[in-house]
Design an enzyme around this catalytic site. Structure first.
Site, PDB file in Angstrom:
ATOM      1  N   CYS A   2      26.952  53.352   7.692  1.00  0.00           N
ATOM      2  CA  CYS A   2      25.930  53.140   6.672  1.00  0.00           C
ATOM      3  C   CYS A   2      24.791  54.143   6.758  1.00  0.00           C
ATOM      4  CB  CYS A   2      25.361  51.730   6.810  1.00  0.00           C
ATOM      5  SG  CYS A   2      24.622  51.471   8.424  1.00  0.00           S
TER       6      CYS A   2
ATOM      7  N   CYS B  95      27.064  46.481  12.108  1.00  0.00           N
ATOM      8  CA  CYS B  95      25.613  46.585  12.319  1.00  0.00           C
ATOM      9  C   CYS B  95      25.243  46.205  13.754  1.00  0.00           C
ATOM     10  CB  CYS B  95      24.868  45.677  11.362  1.00  0.00           C
ATOM     11  SG  CYS B  95      25.442  45.781   9.665  1.00  0.00           S
TER      12      CYS B  95
HETATM   13 FE1  FES Z   1      23.496  49.662   8.263  1.00  0.00          FE
HETATM   14 FE2  FES Z   1      23.723  47.117   8.743  1.00  0.00          FE
HETATM   15  S1  FES Z   1      24.217  48.129   6.945  1.00  0.00           S
HETATM   16  S2  FES Z   1      23.042  48.644  10.071  1.00  0.00           S
END
Ligand code: FES
Length: 147
Positions: free
Chosen positions: A33, A103
């Site tokens: 992400c 995450c």
């Molecule tokens: Fe990036 Fe959770 S979406 S750390």
């Protein structure tokens, strides 16, 4: 979708901030992400984690897992801190939705990176600790210079 513990740690995150002259600092990025996590460790002469703080540019699940992870490593020895895996953190939070499991890796990897920094600075070896694979700390300025 989120457990009460996740919501609690997201809304009232523990140990947010930074430690000046930290014994070890670890910064990692999550390839999935692009979020970033930094962990600061204050470790005493008996290799006990006296204090720990985190800063994140991450999502709510990253905040909650880091908050819980910092609570779990505080007061532990550096070797015991190795047992605080993302799975242990998720268990302590009563689980995370499957799409958010990545995450929780940010906290584990940032703690490992900070432990690695500490171990390097002090010439010690922490059993089972591998060099951080996603430490972007040193690359930040370099990347900026390249463009
Ligand atoms: Fe990036 Fe959770 S979406 S750390």
């Amino acid at each position: 979708m989120y457990s009460e513990k996740v919501m609690d740690h997201f809304q009232n995150p523990r140990n947010v901030g930074e430690i000046e002259n930290a014994s070890g600092v670890g910064t990692v990025g999550n390839a999935k992400c692009g979020d970033i996590m930094r962990i600061y460790l204050d470790i005493d002469e008996n290799q006990i984690i006296r204090d720990v703080k985190f800063k994140t540019f991450g999502c709510g699940a990253a905040v909650a897992t880091s908050s819980m992870a910092t609570e779990l490593v505080k007061g532990k020895t550096v070797q015991e801190a190795m047992e605080v895996t993302n799975k242990a953190v998720m268990d302590a939070l009563d689980g995370l939705p499957p799409v958010k499991v990545h995450c929780s890796l940010l906290a584990e990897e940032a703690i490992h990176a900070a432990l690695w920094d500490y171990a390097e600075k002090n010439g010690i070896k922490i059993e089972g600790l591998k060099p951080p694979k996603a430490d972007i700390h040193d690359g930040e300025e370099d990347a900026a210079e390249e463009y």
